[in-house]
Design a protein around this motif. Structure first.
Motif, PDB file in Angstrom:
ATOM      1  N   ALA A 133      15.757  -7.883  21.940  1.00  0.00           N
ATOM      2  CA  ALA A 133      16.685  -8.608  22.504  1.00  0.00           C
ATOM      3  C   ALA A 133      16.396  -9.080  24.111  1.00  0.00           C
ATOM      4  CB  ALA A 133      18.151  -8.180  22.442  1.00  0.00           C
ATOM      5  N   SER A 134      15.612  -8.003  24.594  1.00  0.00           N
ATOM      6  CA  SER A 134      15.152  -8.248  26.006  1.00  0.00           C
ATOM      7  C   SER A 134      13.708  -8.965  26.096  1.00  0.00           C
ATOM      8  CB  SER A 134      15.067  -6.772  26.630  1.00  0.00           C
ATOM      9  OG  SER A 134      14.044  -6.012  26.123  1.00  0.00           O
ATOM     10  N   GLY A 135      13.090  -9.344  25.075  1.00  0.00           N
ATOM     11  CA  GLY A 135      11.849 -10.107  25.035  1.00  0.00           C
ATOM     12  C   GLY A 135      10.699  -9.135  25.072  1.00  0.00           C
ATOM     13  N   LYS A 136      11.032  -7.833  24.829  1.00  0.00           N
ATOM     14  CA  LYS A 136       9.717  -6.798  24.618  1.00  0.00           C
ATOM     15  C   LYS A 136       9.062  -6.804  23.346  1.00  0.00           C
ATOM     16  CE  LYS A 136      10.863  -3.025  27.918  1.00  0.00           C
ATOM     17  NZ  LYS A 136      11.065  -1.481  27.705  1.00  0.00           N
ATOM     18  N   LEU A 137       7.876  -6.915  23.315  1.00  0.00           N
ATOM     19  CA  LEU A 137       7.237  -6.829  21.919  1.00  0.00           C
ATOM     20  C   LEU A 137       7.289  -5.266  21.362  1.00  0.00           C
ATOM     21  CD1 LEU A 137       5.264  -8.648  20.348  1.00  0.00           C
ATOM     22  CD2 LEU A 137       3.109  -7.681  21.362  1.00  0.00           C
ATOM     23  N   ILE A 138       7.783  -5.415  20.089  1.00  0.00           N
ATOM     24  CA  ILE A 138       7.923  -4.105  19.374  1.00  0.00           C
ATOM     25  C   ILE A 138       7.061  -3.887  18.180  1.00  0.00           C
ATOM     26  CG2 ILE A 138       9.728  -2.712  18.479  1.00  0.00           C
ATOM     27  CD1 ILE A 138      10.113  -3.089  21.389  1.00  0.00           C
ATOM     28  N   SER A 139       6.586  -2.915  17.907  1.00  0.00           N
ATOM     29  CA  SER A 139       5.610  -2.572  16.637  1.00  0.00           C
ATOM     30  C   SER A 139       6.376  -2.370  15.570  1.00  0.00           C
ATOM     31  CB  SER A 139       4.736  -1.213  17.257  1.00  0.00           C
ATOM     32  OG  SER A 139       4.176  -0.987  15.767  1.00  0.00           O
ATOM     33  N   ARG A 140       6.525  -3.148  14.616  1.00  0.00           N
ATOM     34  CA  ARG A 140       7.369  -2.719  13.270  1.00  0.00           C
ATOM     35  C   ARG A 140       6.895  -1.412  12.677  1.00  0.00           C
ATOM     36  NH1 ARG A 140      10.056  -7.599  11.600  1.00  0.00           N
ATOM     37  NH2 ARG A 140       8.992  -9.363  12.384  1.00  0.00           N
ATOM     38  N   ARG A 141       5.696  -1.051  12.953  1.00  0.00           N
ATOM     39  CA  ARG A 141       5.096   0.071  12.120  1.00  0.00           C
ATOM     40  C   ARG A 141       5.559   1.412  13.025  1.00  0.00           C
ATOM     41  NH1 ARG A 141       1.055   4.061  11.289  1.00  0.00           N
ATOM     42  NH2 ARG A 141       0.142   3.815   9.221  1.00  0.00           N
ATOM     43  N   SER A 142       5.694   1.312  14.211  1.00  0.00           N
ATOM     44  CA  SER A 142       6.196   2.734  15.179  1.00  0.00           C
ATOM     45  C   SER A 142       7.617   2.308  15.741  1.00  0.00           C
ATOM     46  CB  SER A 142       5.138   3.116  16.133  1.00  0.00           C
ATOM     47  OG  SER A 142       4.964   1.938  16.972  1.00  0.00           O
ATOM     48  N   GLY A 143       7.918   1.424  15.718  1.00  0.00           N
ATOM     49  CA  GLY A 143       8.954   0.722  16.516  1.00  0.00           C
ATOM     50  C   GLY A 143       9.141   1.032  18.094  1.00  0.00           C
ATOM     51  N   ARG A 144       7.910   1.166  18.632  1.00  0.00           N
ATOM     52  CA  ARG A 144       7.501   1.317  20.107  1.00  0.00           C
ATOM     53  C   ARG A 144       7.148  -0.002  20.516  1.00  0.00           C
ATOM     54  NH1 ARG A 144       4.457   6.760  21.554  1.00  0.00           N
ATOM     55  NH2 ARG A 144       5.341   8.312  20.064  1.00  0.00           N
TER      56      ARG A 144
END
Length: 417
Positions: A133-144
């Motif tokens: 929601a904040s525009g951060k890129l998140i890894s689907r694998r780790s959630g980081r």
């Protein structure tokens, strides 16, 4: 050296004998001044190495691993982040990521250059990540949150940096070069319309001066290059227990300083590095000539038009790697493997839950690569012997393939009958 003498994989003796006077003078200077930590020898080397790399700043540290760790930390990588790199590299790349508090995640390599494949990176960013929601890129694998990319300039050849840099800009990621094997390597940036040296494209770049590198210390050593004065200052504080001034600690840091003696030794050797790199290029060109026409039995290094490699290693590929190495050993020829087990399949990373088949190009290459003798003092006569024995073994194996296939086909027919 006689034509029958052993050919080492690497010669660390000859260059040190050739420079014995210059190197021992460094020890004398240290003994006479008592300057063992920091001081003029470190500062002079930092300035000289930055100039060699066409960078504005260089920070000398205790190892290549520390160089990459401090670069990551100074650039803003923090605990809980994910950092993208490749599984085909020495574990120091991922150790530095882990020690900065982040998690390494992998993309596969290009089958010709063995460096990060920009197309695989693009696919990873587009399909294996999402924006929160904040525009951060998140890894689907780790959630980081994914915050940085670390391409590795493997074997002395730079990765395709224009394509990688475009993706880091598109996704607002930090770009840090692992240049630990690429001292003096160059890349033609179409974006800038000029040749650029390793260590000048990312926000920072890590170099190792392990003794076997193109520029090697007489022990452990490393450096970070950057064009950002603030980053250079931050890394100088990190390497020295967080001190901005003696006994005034702005943060908790590390004991990651480069000894003055090692800096002095590197300064003496640096004057010869351009010549040594050119000799490596000549040796690589000679191997290419000797292996011309052998593409049906082995793969030789590929150097794209945008690359001026410095050939830290000369790596070929063959289907029977163990057999070839045994043959060359019997003939007195040293070899190496860089690297036999991809990082995602290492016991150290079993908790990451990667599987065989996740990075097929890397896995295929890891089972076929052989590093041949490569160092500036390698002679054309030695290279001719190496090439003769490599081709002898490879072509003998190729001759047996049809017979082996026929035998297997006959055995299958017999079973079915």
């Amino acid at each position: 050296m006689s034509s029958s003498a052993n050919i080492p994989f690497l010669d660390l003796v000859t260059p040190h004998i050739e420079l014995e006077h210059e190197l021992t003078e460094v020890f004398r200077q240290a003994l006479r001044t008592g300057g063992f930590i920091g001081g003029p020898m470190v500062e002079k080397f930092e300035a000289a190495f930055a100039a060699f790399c066409d960078a504005k700043h260089s920070t000398a540290v205790s190892s290549g691993t520390d160089a990459l760790r401090f670069a990551l930390m100074a650039c803003g990588v923090k605990s809980g982040d994910a950092v993208i790199t490749v599984p085909h590299t020495f574990i120091a790349t991922t150790e530095a990521i882990s020690q900065s508090g982040a998690l390494p995640e992998f993309v596969d390599i290009d089958e010709q250059t063995y460096n990060m494949d920009p197309d695989k990176l693009r696919d990873y960013l587009k399909n294996q990540c999402k924006l929160d929601a904040s525009g951060k890129l998140i890894s689907r694998r780790s959630g980081r949150p994914v915050t940085a990319i670390v391409p590795v300039h493997l074997y002395g050849q730079m990765a395709d940096m224009d394509a990688i840099e475009q993706l880091t800009e598109q996704y607002k990621l930090i770009l840090i070069e692992d240049a630990c094997q690429a001292h003096g390597a160059e890349y033609f940036s179409a974006k800038r319309n000029r040749w650029m040296k390793a260590g000048t494209i990312g926000q920072a770049a890590a170099f190792s001066f392990y003794p076997g590198k193109n520029l090697g210390a007489c022990g452990e050593a490393g450096a970070v290059t950057t064009n950002d004065a603030g980053l250079a200052k931050h890394m100088k504080i990190l390497r020295d227990h967080g001190q901005s001034t003696k006994y005034y600690h702005d943060m908790e840091g590390y004991n990651g300083r480069l000894d003055a003696i090692q800096a002095g030794l590197l300064q003496a050797k640096l004057a010869h590095l351009a010549k040594w790199n050119e000799q490596r290029r000549e040796r690589a060109a000679e191997y290419k000539r000797l292996f011309a026409g052998a593409g049906d039995v082995l793969n030789v290094p590929h150097e794209p038009s945008w690359s001026r490699a410095v050939h830290h290693l000369y790596v070929i590929r063959t289907e029977d790697r163990e057999g070839m190495m045994a043959h060359l050993k019997a003939k007195g020829i040293g070899t190496g493997i860089h690297y036999p087990i991809p990082l995602h399949l290492q016991k150290a990373y079993v908790a990451m839950d990667y599987r065989k088949g996740d990075f097929p190009v890397c896995e295929k290459i890891a089972g076929e690569i052989v590093s041949l003798p490569m160092f500036p003092q390698l002679t054309s006569q030695q290279q001719a012997r190496v090439a003769e024995e490599v081709l002898k073994f490879a072509r003998a194996g190729a001759k047996h393939k049809p017979a082996m296939a026929e035998t297997a086909e006959l055995a299958t027919a017999n079973r079915l009958a």
